[in-house]
Write a protein that holds these residues in place. Structure first.
Motif, PDB file in Angstrom:
ATOM      1  N   ASP A  18       0.866  -1.181   0.000  1.00 38.49           N
ATOM      2  CA  ASP A  18       0.000   0.000   0.000  1.00 38.49           C
ATOM      3  C   ASP A  18       0.900   1.227   0.000  1.00 38.49           C
ATOM      4  N   ASN A  19       1.026   1.856  -1.150  1.00 34.58           N
ATOM      5  CA  ASN A  19       1.953   2.970  -1.301  1.00 34.58           C
ATOM      6  C   ASN A  19       1.558   4.159  -0.437  1.00 34.58           C
ATOM      7  N   ALA A  20       0.261   4.435  -0.339  1.00 41.39           N
ATOM      8  CA  ALA A  20      -0.194   5.596   0.431  1.00 41.39           C
ATOM      9  C   ALA A  20       0.006   5.387   1.928  1.00 41.39           C
ATOM     10  N   ARG A 103      -8.609   7.848  -4.526  1.00 47.30           N
ATOM     11  CA  ARG A 103      -7.189   8.160  -4.387  1.00 47.30           C
ATOM     12  C   ARG A 103      -6.648   8.740  -5.686  1.00 47.30           C
ATOM     13  N   ASP A 104      -5.530   9.501  -5.564  1.00 40.24           N
ATOM     14  CA  ASP A 104      -4.901   9.993  -6.781  1.00 40.24           C
ATOM     15  C   ASP A 104      -4.035   8.889  -7.374  1.00 40.24           C
ATOM     16  N   SER A 107      -1.274   7.068  -5.371  1.00 42.51           N
ATOM     17  CA  SER A 107      -1.635   6.325  -4.155  1.00 42.51           C
ATOM     18  C   SER A 107      -2.209   4.964  -4.534  1.00 42.51           C
ATOM     19  N   TYR A 108      -1.352   4.083  -5.011  1.00 42.50           N
ATOM     20  CA  TYR A 108      -1.805   2.790  -5.496  1.00 42.50           C
ATOM     21  C   TYR A 108      -1.599   1.695  -4.447  1.00 42.50           C
ATOM     22  N   ARG A 162       5.907  14.060  -6.305  1.00 46.94           N
ATOM     23  CA  ARG A 162       5.778  12.598  -6.348  1.00 46.94           C
ATOM     24  C   ARG A 162       6.651  12.023  -7.451  1.00 46.94           C
ATOM     25  N   HIS A 193       5.370  15.951  -0.439  1.00 46.07           N
ATOM     26  CA  HIS A 193       4.962  14.604  -0.838  1.00 46.07           C
ATOM     27  C   HIS A 193       5.562  13.608   0.142  1.00 46.07           C
ATOM     28  N   SER A 196       1.939  13.349   5.836  1.00 42.55           N
ATOM     29  CA  SER A 196       0.509  13.569   6.039  1.00 42.55           C
ATOM     30  C   SER A 196       0.247  15.066   6.173  1.00 42.55           C
TER      31      SER A 196
END
Length: 236
Positions: A18-20, A103-104, A107-108, A162, A193, A196
């Motif tokens: 989970d990248n985000a 998500r953008d 955020s994969y 990013r 980037h 939070s």
């Protein structure tokens, strides 16, 4: 036999990145392949990143970002290293990046497999090929084209940062990036980037006289390099 037993028998593990959230979930076999305790678990991204050769980790970032943009699978070969940087084994990653609703693009969540692959024997034809991924995207020209396209498609400061984070130098993969500016006698944050939204609060109204690296750079016009957390604590 259960699916997990079949995968373990062929030295194949499952992972979810989970990248985000900055977390990586591994099954027992994937954990074993990465030199971690052979049991299912969730780890911080930094813990898993330290298990891969730094050059390969940066490459998988580029491969995954391209797969997200093209809607394809991300495939690569990665060297697993120990605490001293010695290569333990090579694994093949075959994964599908998915961008959850809301998500953008950056955020994969990555779902896929890790499989141990045999190292080529000295003197064999395969041994002469040094690239780990064996992919055309490793070439300098393709890398520059991908980077240029990603930057051209960026629609905000956050997206530019990013992309910049994914273009980091081998061995230097930043956890976060921030761009500071100034307004009057105050430090401002233009964009960031990897952090939070709550992380920026202490810096949104910081006087330029504050003993802080970004404030010092704005005051003096000179770049600052801090090689370690200890050096940061010593100076600031």
């Amino acid at each position: 036999m259960r699916t997990e037993e079949v995968l373990a028998a062929i030295a194949t593990g499952l992972w979810r990145w989970d990248n985000a959230a900055g977390t990586v979930t591994l099954d027992a076999e994937a954990a074993r392949l990465l030199g971690l305790p052979a049991e299912p678990g969730s780890y911080r991204e930094s813990e898993v990143r330290s298990r891969f050769h730094p050059v390969d980790w940066n490459e998988i970032y580029a491969v995954v970002n391209l797969a997200v943009a093209e809607g394809t699978l991300a495939e690569a070969r990665l060297r697993v290293v120990d605490e001293r940087g010695r290569v333990l084994r090579t694994v093949r990653s075959r994964s599908k990046p998915v961008v959850p609703p809301g998500r953008d693009v950056g955020s994969y969540v990555l779902f896929g497999t890790l499989q141990e692959v045999a190292e080529p024997q000295p003197g064999s034809t395969d041994a002469a090929h040094t690239p780990i991924t064996g992919d055309w995207r490793r070439s300098r020209e393709a890398f520059l084209l991908d980077a240029g396209r990603a930057l051209a498609e960026a629609r905000s400061t956050a997206e530019v940062l990013r992309v910049a984070g994914s273009l980091s130098m081998p061995g230097f993969s930043p956890d976060g990036l921030a761009v500071f500016g100034s307004a009057g006698e105050r430090l401002t944050i233009i964009g960031h980037h990897g952090h939070s939204s709550d992380d920026e609060e202490p810096f949104t109204d910081m006087p330029l006289e504050t003993d802080y690296p970004a404030a010092e750079v704005v005051r003096t016009g000179r770049a600052i390099y801090l090689p370690s957390p200890d050096e940061y604590r010593r100076r600031y």
